[in-house]
Design a protein around this motif. Structure first.
Motif, PDB file in Angstrom:
ATOM      1  N   PHE A  46       0.746  -1.425   0.189  1.00  0.00           N
ATOM      2  CA  PHE A  46      -0.058  -0.143  -0.219  1.00  0.00           C
ATOM      3  C   PHE A  46       0.989   1.428   0.494  1.00  0.00           C
ATOM      4  O   PHE A  46       0.280   2.319  -0.509  1.00  0.00           O
ATOM      5  CB  PHE A  46      -0.969  -0.190   1.387  1.00  0.00           C
ATOM      6  CG  PHE A  46      -1.910   0.936   0.899  1.00  0.00           C
ATOM      7  CD1 PHE A  46      -2.806   0.547   0.026  1.00  0.00           C
ATOM      8  CD2 PHE A  46      -1.858   2.315   1.869  1.00  0.00           C
ATOM      9  CE1 PHE A  46      -4.179   1.933  -0.085  1.00  0.00           C
ATOM     10  CE2 PHE A  46      -2.996   3.199   2.197  1.00  0.00           C
ATOM     11  CZ  PHE A  46      -3.834   3.116   1.246  1.00  0.00           C
ATOM     12  N   SER A  47       2.397   1.092   0.866  1.00  0.00           N
ATOM     13  CA  SER A  47       3.102   2.242   0.455  1.00  0.00           C
ATOM     14  C   SER A  47       3.391   3.117  -0.940  1.00  0.00           C
ATOM     15  O   SER A  47       3.934   3.563  -0.355  1.00  0.00           O
ATOM     16  CB  SER A  47       3.506   2.104   1.891  1.00  0.00           C
ATOM     17  OG  SER A  47       3.362   1.877   3.092  1.00  0.00           O
ATOM     18  N   LEU A  48       3.770   1.383  -0.974  1.00  0.00           N
ATOM     19  CA  LEU A  48       4.524   1.743  -2.182  1.00  0.00           C
ATOM     20  C   LEU A  48       3.810   2.293  -3.623  1.00  0.00           C
ATOM     21  O   LEU A  48       4.253   3.000  -4.476  1.00  0.00           O
ATOM     22  CB  LEU A  48       5.239   0.389  -2.970  1.00  0.00           C
ATOM     23  CG  LEU A  48       6.490  -0.452  -1.812  1.00  0.00           C
ATOM     24  CD1 LEU A  48       6.797  -1.526  -2.674  1.00  0.00           C
ATOM     25  CD2 LEU A  48       7.209   0.803  -2.360  1.00  0.00           C
ATOM     26  N   CYS A  49       2.905   1.696  -3.729  1.00  0.00           N
ATOM     27  CA  CYS A  49       1.330   1.934  -4.396  1.00  0.00           C
ATOM     28  C   CYS A  49       0.823   3.734  -3.812  1.00  0.00           C
ATOM     29  O   CYS A  49       0.883   3.764  -5.558  1.00  0.00           O
ATOM     30  CB  CYS A  49       0.013   0.826  -4.934  1.00  0.00           C
ATOM     31  SG  CYS A  49       1.256  -0.609  -5.315  1.00  0.00           S
ATOM     32  N   LYS A  50       1.291   3.942  -2.692  1.00  0.00           N
ATOM     33  CA  LYS A  50       0.509   5.199  -3.051  1.00  0.00           C
ATOM     34  C   LYS A  50       1.920   6.194  -2.845  1.00  0.00           C
ATOM     35  O   LYS A  50       1.415   7.171  -2.869  1.00  0.00           O
ATOM     36  CB  LYS A  50      -0.767   5.209  -1.604  1.00  0.00           C
ATOM     37  CG  LYS A  50      -1.683   3.786  -1.401  1.00  0.00           C
ATOM     38  CD  LYS A  50      -2.967   4.148  -3.232  1.00  0.00           C
ATOM     39  CE  LYS A  50      -3.444   3.479  -2.732  1.00  0.00           C
ATOM     40  NZ  LYS A  50      -4.617   3.966  -4.122  1.00  0.00           N
ATOM     41  N   GLY A  51       2.893   5.624  -2.578  1.00  0.00           N
ATOM     42  CA  GLY A  51       4.021   6.748  -2.577  1.00  0.00           C
ATOM     43  C   GLY A  51       4.905   6.963  -1.113  1.00  0.00           C
ATOM     44  O   GLY A  51       5.714   7.770  -1.280  1.00  0.00           O
ATOM     45  N   LYS A  52       3.540   6.896  -0.302  1.00  0.00           N
ATOM     46  CA  LYS A  52       4.308   6.958   1.056  1.00  0.00           C
ATOM     47  C   LYS A  52       3.402   6.730   2.093  1.00  0.00           C
ATOM     48  O   LYS A  52       2.684   5.344   1.795  1.00  0.00           O
ATOM     49  CB  LYS A  52       4.020   8.223   1.478  1.00  0.00           C
ATOM     50  CG  LYS A  52       2.500   9.138   1.683  1.00  0.00           C
ATOM     51  CD  LYS A  52       2.184  10.254   1.900  1.00  0.00           C
ATOM     52  CE  LYS A  52       0.745  11.838   2.437  1.00  0.00           C
ATOM     53  NZ  LYS A  52       1.033  12.342   1.788  1.00  0.00           N
TER      54      LYS A  52
ATOM     55  N   ILE B 192      -3.263   4.701   7.686  1.00  0.00           N
ATOM     56  CA  ILE B 192      -4.524   3.349   7.255  1.00  0.00           C
ATOM     57  C   ILE B 192      -4.183   2.180   7.383  1.00  0.00           C
ATOM     58  O   ILE B 192      -4.695   0.937   6.641  1.00  0.00           O
ATOM     59  CB  ILE B 192      -6.086   3.880   6.304  1.00  0.00           C
ATOM     60  CG1 ILE B 192      -7.441   3.895   6.657  1.00  0.00           C
ATOM     61  CG2 ILE B 192      -5.136   4.184   4.560  1.00  0.00           C
ATOM     62  CD1 ILE B 192      -8.238   3.614   6.120  1.00  0.00           C
ATOM     63  N   SER B 193      -2.935   2.136   6.338  1.00  0.00           N
ATOM     64  CA  SER B 193      -2.136   0.907   6.303  1.00  0.00           C
ATOM     65  C   SER B 193      -2.032  -0.561   7.497  1.00  0.00           C
ATOM     66  O   SER B 193      -2.223  -1.494   7.684  1.00  0.00           O
ATOM     67  CB  SER B 193      -1.260   0.434   5.698  1.00  0.00           C
ATOM     68  OG  SER B 193      -0.113   0.906   5.800  1.00  0.00           O
ATOM     69  N   LEU B 194      -2.147   0.592   8.687  1.00  0.00           N
ATOM     70  CA  LEU B 194      -2.033  -0.705   9.784  1.00  0.00           C
ATOM     71  C   LEU B 194      -3.594  -0.891  10.029  1.00  0.00           C
ATOM     72  O   LEU B 194      -3.384  -1.673  11.127  1.00  0.00           O
ATOM     73  CB  LEU B 194      -1.482   0.246  10.859  1.00  0.00           C
ATOM     74  CG  LEU B 194       0.487   0.432  10.223  1.00  0.00           C
ATOM     75  CD1 LEU B 194       0.858   1.474  11.476  1.00  0.00           C
ATOM     76  CD2 LEU B 194       1.179  -0.492  10.124  1.00  0.00           C
TER      77      LEU B 194
END
Length: 338
Positions: free
Chosen positions: A147-153, A157-159
């Motif tokens: 999620f972090s890679l795809c959204k750029g940072k 909420i990914s947790l």
């Protein structure tokens, strides 16, 4: 539907002859003639693997099968035959539901998916499969990365999937002594199995006879068999007799999907399978800025299956879900630009 409470040999013979399948889910069966009579009439027996039933009915998934068998004797596992098989599906569907909930823009859809995810987490805890439990945790951790890679940072909420699972686990442990006991036992087993590996003990001579140590024995034996026929393998579903003897009658499957493929089809075929899955993730990495929500959710759900595959077998009840999600991981809608 009819019920006849009187004994009639002629009617019984007609039932055997006119039936397609004969279900005999005995909890204990010291002898058992009904399944053998059914086979004489060409009626396929479906029996629980116990007593004389397991001696007379060989599962059609193995060598020279003449019927179907199942092991567990409870409602929650009977549909998949084993709690581990059910956990493979839960390890994919539970992560998929919460990831889609996070990325959904519709409020009602979000709520329904979150509720579904909580129920699936509870199902995983009740199911009591350590491999599935670990797979779900790994999938949630993998989601944070993807999620972090795809959204750029990194986004907080990914947790959320990890948080929901932890809170659900704590509440279930407080409300159910059985779930609390299951989790405590699984954690102890995990540490005990790790201790056996770290001490470099002879696993076959170890006093620890847990399912984890049994898997180590199966993997070691499978590697030895693969070394004998490394190119073309032994063919599909031919490992029963060899591994049954190696595991001292405790199991007849290797409990590792990748070793299972190498045993069946040879090392080259197993490598092709591993590389194909890796290429899906590699393609996803290079297209990470253009992946749809469905792509992201599917990639992470597939990771849950792959972790569970390290400890389990490929079964026809679960593998189709994996391949469908694997395809969705790289599916590109032609209406959107890459």
């Amino acid at each position: 539907i009819a019920a006849r409470l009187t004994y009639s040999n002629s009617i019984a013979n007609r039932i055997y002859a006119g039936s397609d399948m004969f279900l005999m889910p005995s909890q204990n069966e010291p002898c058992g003639l009904a399944q053998m009579i059914a086979m004489r009439y060409g009626t396929i027996p479906i029996v629980r693997k116990t007593g004389a039933l397991k001696d007379t009915v060989r599962d059609n998934g193995g060598m020279n099968g003449n019927g179907f068998t199942f092991l567990t004797y409870n409602a929650r596992n009977i549909s998949y035959g084993h709690p581990n098989h059910l956990s493979y599906v839960l390890a994919m569907v539970a992560p998929l539901s919460v990831y889609m909930a996070i990325m959904s823009s519709k409020r009602i859809e979000k709520v329904m998916l979150y509720i579904a995810h909580i129920l699936l987490c509870v199902s995983m805890l009740i199911n009591d499969s350590l491999g599935g439990f670990l797979a779900l945790i790994c999938a949630d951790i993998f989601f944070v990365l993807v999620f972090s890679l795809c959204k750029g940072k990194f986004r907080l909420i990914s947790l959320l999937p990890i948080g929901i699972f932890i809170v659900t686990t704590i509440i279930c442990c407080l409300l159910s002594s059985q779930i609390n006991e299951n989790i405590s036992r699984n954690i102890r087993q995990l540490f005990d199995d790790s201790a056996v590996v770290s001490k470099n003990e002879d696993i076959e001579e170890s006093d620890n006879h847990s399912s984890g140590v049994l898997r180590l024995i199966l993997w070691d034996s499978t590697i030895d068999f693969i070394a004998e026929k490394p190119i073309f393998g032994y063919g599909g579903d031919t490992m029963e007799a060899e591994l049954f003897e190696a595991a001292q009658g405790a199991c007849d499957r290797t409990h590792n999907e990748f070793l299972q493929y190498a045993f069946f089809f040879g090392i080259p075929a197993a490598l092709v399978y591993i590389v194909a899955v890796f290429m899906v993730y590699l393609k996803g990495f290079f297209r990470r800025k253009h992946l749809s929500d469905t792509n992201i959710a599917s990639i992470c759900a597939v990771a849950g299956y792959l972790v569970s595959a390290m400890f389990g077998n490929t079964v026809y009840k679960t593998a189709p879900f994996f391949f469908i999600l694997l395809a969705l991981s790289v599916y590109k809608n032609n209406k959107t630009s890459d």
